[in-house]
Scaffold this active site. Structure first.
Site, PDB file in Angstrom:
ATOM      1  N   SER A   7       0.580  -1.252  -0.067  1.00 16.27           N
ATOM      2  CA  SER A   7      -0.259   0.522   0.300  1.00 16.27           C
ATOM      3  C   SER A   7       0.601   0.994  -0.426  1.00 16.27           C
ATOM      4  O   SER A   7       1.320   1.270   0.930  1.00 16.27           O
ATOM      5  CB  SER A   7      -1.111  -0.506   1.497  1.00 16.27           C
ATOM      6  N   HIS A  32      -1.748  -1.716  -4.190  1.00 20.05           N
ATOM      7  CA  HIS A  32      -2.375  -0.638  -3.386  1.00 20.05           C
ATOM      8  C   HIS A  32      -2.636   0.875  -3.223  1.00 20.05           C
ATOM      9  O   HIS A  32      -1.588   1.147  -2.553  1.00 20.05           O
ATOM     10  CB  HIS A  32      -2.595  -1.410  -2.598  1.00 20.05           C
ATOM     11  N   ASP A  34      -4.340   4.280  -1.818  1.00 14.56           N
ATOM     12  CA  ASP A  34      -5.714   4.600  -1.096  1.00 14.56           C
ATOM     13  C   ASP A  34      -6.301   6.091  -1.100  1.00 14.56           C
ATOM     14  O   ASP A  34      -5.042   7.130  -1.557  1.00 14.56           O
ATOM     15  CB  ASP A  34      -5.810   4.783   0.527  1.00 14.56           C
ATOM     16  N   MET A  36      -8.358   8.748  -0.179  1.00 12.53           N
ATOM     17  CA  MET A  36      -9.290   9.213   0.519  1.00 12.53           C
ATOM     18  C   MET A  36      -9.733  11.171  -0.046  1.00 12.53           C
ATOM     19  O   MET A  36      -8.827  11.443  -0.196  1.00 12.53           O
ATOM     20  CB  MET A  36      -8.557   9.222   1.915  1.00 12.53           C
ATOM     21  N   HIS A  65      -8.492   0.585  -3.462  1.00 11.85           N
ATOM     22  CA  HIS A  65      -9.534   1.479  -2.137  1.00 11.85           C
ATOM     23  C   HIS A  65     -10.037   2.777  -2.259  1.00 11.85           C
ATOM     24  O   HIS A  65      -9.355   3.994  -2.014  1.00 11.85           O
ATOM     25  CB  HIS A  65      -8.215   0.865  -1.137  1.00 11.85           C
ATOM     26  N   MET A  67     -11.565   5.082  -0.770  1.00 13.85           N
ATOM     27  CA  MET A  67     -12.962   5.830   0.527  1.00 13.85           C
ATOM     28  C   MET A  67     -13.596   7.280   0.076  1.00 13.85           C
ATOM     29  O   MET A  67     -12.371   7.498   1.227  1.00 13.85           O
ATOM     30  CB  MET A  67     -11.616   6.082   1.540  1.00 13.85           C
ATOM     31  N   MET A 136     -11.616  -4.471   6.207  1.00  9.23           N
ATOM     32  CA  MET A 136     -10.819  -3.973   6.734  1.00  9.23           C
ATOM     33  C   MET A 136     -10.876  -4.118   8.595  1.00  9.23           C
ATOM     34  O   MET A 136     -11.595  -4.276   8.762  1.00  9.23           O
ATOM     35  CB  MET A 136     -11.356  -2.166   6.763  1.00  9.23           C
ATOM     36  N   GLY A 141      -8.678   5.468   6.708  1.00  8.80           N
ATOM     37  CA  GLY A 141      -7.656   6.687   6.658  1.00  8.80           C
ATOM     38  C   GLY A 141      -6.277   6.666   7.142  1.00  8.80           C
ATOM     39  O   GLY A 141      -5.945   7.785   6.411  1.00  8.80           O
ATOM     40  N   PHE A 142      -5.481   5.940   7.757  1.00  5.02           N
ATOM     41  CA  PHE A 142      -4.819   6.445   8.487  1.00  5.02           C
ATOM     42  C   PHE A 142      -3.677   5.185   7.816  1.00  5.02           C
ATOM     43  O   PHE A 142      -4.126   3.673   8.223  1.00  5.02           O
ATOM     44  CB  PHE A 142      -4.126   6.722   9.951  1.00  5.02           C
ATOM     45  N   GLY A 143      -2.728   4.727   7.980  1.00  2.08           N
ATOM     46  CA  GLY A 143      -2.027   4.059   7.782  1.00  2.08           C
ATOM     47  C   GLY A 143      -1.369   3.897   9.290  1.00  2.08           C
ATOM     48  O   GLY A 143      -1.026   4.097   9.987  1.00  2.08           O
ATOM     49  N   ASP A 174      -6.602  -5.189   4.854  1.00  2.00           N
ATOM     50  CA  ASP A 174      -6.104  -3.722   4.949  1.00  2.00           C
ATOM     51  C   ASP A 174      -6.054  -3.542   6.333  1.00  2.00           C
ATOM     52  O   ASP A 174      -7.390  -4.001   6.561  1.00  2.00           O
ATOM     53  CB  ASP A 174      -6.711  -3.132   3.834  1.00  2.00           C
ATOM     54  N   GLY A 176      -3.320  -3.146   9.264  1.00  2.00           N
ATOM     55  CA  GLY A 176      -2.205  -3.700  10.537  1.00  2.00           C
ATOM     56  C   GLY A 176      -2.022  -4.617  10.328  1.00  2.00           C
ATOM     57  O   GLY A 176      -1.333  -5.787  10.864  1.00  2.00           O
TER      58      GLY A 176
HETATM   59  C1  DX5 Z   1      -6.306   2.796   5.631  1.00  2.00           C
HETATM   60  C2  DX5 Z   1      -5.403   2.154   4.607  1.00  2.00           C
HETATM   61  C3  DX5 Z   1      -4.085   0.873   3.988  1.00  2.00           C
HETATM   62  C4  DX5 Z   1      -3.368   1.451   4.630  1.00  2.00           C
HETATM   63  C5  DX5 Z   1      -2.602   0.399   5.992  1.00  2.00           C
HETATM   64  O1  DX5 Z   1      -7.795   3.608   5.410  1.00  2.00           O
HETATM   65  O2  DX5 Z   1      -7.078   1.321   3.322  1.00  2.00           O
HETATM   66  O3  DX5 Z   1      -4.396   0.385   3.082  1.00  2.00           O
HETATM   67  O4  DX5 Z   1      -2.282   1.974   3.835  1.00  2.00           O
HETATM   68  O5  DX5 Z   1      -1.473   0.566   6.164  1.00  2.00           O
HETATM   69  P1  DX5 Z   1      -1.529  -0.493   7.391  1.00  2.00           P
HETATM   70  O6  DX5 Z   1      -0.517  -1.094   6.561  1.00  2.00           O
HETATM   71  O7  DX5 Z   1       0.301   0.532   7.665  1.00  2.00           O
HETATM   72  O8  DX5 Z   1      -1.767  -0.419   8.283  1.00  2.00           O
HETATM   73 ZN    ZN Z   2      -6.607   0.082   1.984  1.00  2.75          ZN
END
Ligand code: DX5
Ligand code: ZN
Length: 222
Positions: A7, A32, A34, A36, A65, A67, A136, A141-143, A174, A176
């Site tokens: 991602s 992947h 993201d 947003m 993806h 969002m 999910m 929203g965040f990595g 997707d 963690g």
């Molecule tokens: C979060 C994204 C993910 C994100 C996952 O909203 O959809 O794709 O990049 O990040 P990690 O792998 O760091 O949890």
């Molecule tokens: Zn994602």
């Protein structure tokens, strides 16, 4: 066969082509992306122009993806930009069946994403239309967030439904997904493994993608 989907959310955006190339050398087979909009989720990232540039930088399929609110309005632009797989959130689509038809009509693979609080049974009737279902395992929203453990039950339920219904859609996970969680995710029945922070977070995308993929393959008995 398990697949690793790096991602790019956690990549260095100023060096995106290099980061993607490194993740590909490490064994990533789908990128992947993201998207947003600052409404559906409390963050803003990228849209069709970046997908268009990525399309020129890699031959790997681009898994977008979305969002975003009102995804129907943007699906043609993602197709035009070169997206291959498009997933929309169950929670963002008032007419989900129509949205999936629209994705398919534009020559892309349709998928549905479920937030942690959304039950897998809700999409039972449209499962035959799907290329994959994205579970999910964090709130989007965040990595770099922590994996939510009950996601494993959802993966297992979905895998069971797939078997009962005789379907072949893939299960993607997707959020963690990292060295400490990937084996459980694979054993629960997922095969498309998204990882952001665990691939790009340390600036060693090739090495870290490879290690993660090896752990996933081992857990899958491949
Ligand atoms: C979060 C994204 C993910 C994100 C996952 O909203 O959809 O794709 O990049 O990040 P990690 O792998 O760091 O949890
Ligand atoms: Zn994602």
């Amino acid at each position: 066969m398990v697949q690793l989907l790096p991602s790019i959310l956690s990549a260095d955006f100023a060096r995106l082509a290099d980061e993607v190339a490194a993740a590909e050398r490490g064994g990533g087979t789908v990128i992947h992306v993201d998207v947003m909009d600052g409404h559906f989720v409390p963050n803003i990232t990228i849209g069709p122009p970046v997908v268009k540039s990525l399309r020129k930088a890699t031959k790997l399929p681009l898994d977008c993806h979305l969002m975003i609110e009102n995804p129907d309005e943007y699906i043609p632009a993602f197709a035009e930009a070169g997206a291959n797989w498009v997933s929309v959130h169950y929670e963002a689509c008032r007419h989900l069946h129509r949205t999936l038809q629209l994705i398919e009509h534009h020559g892309m693979k349709p998928a549905v994403v479920l937030n942690p609080a959304t039950r897998v049974e809700l999409i039972r009737d449209i499962l035959p239309m799907l290329h994959h279902v994205l579970i999910m395992s964090v709130n989007p929203g965040f990595g770099g967030q922590e994996f939510i453990p009950f996601s494993l039950d959802k993966i297992r339920r979905l895998a069971q439904l797939r078997q009962e219904m005789g379907l072949a859609f893939k299960i993607e996970v997707d959020g963690g997904v990292a060295h400490d969680t990937i084996a459980q995710v694979v054993q629960a029945g997922a095969e498309l493994l998204v990882a952001g922070n665990a691939v790009f977070g340390a600036g060693q995308a090739e090495r870290d993608a490879r290690e993660l993929l090896n752990a996933a393959r081992k857990a899958a008995g491949e």
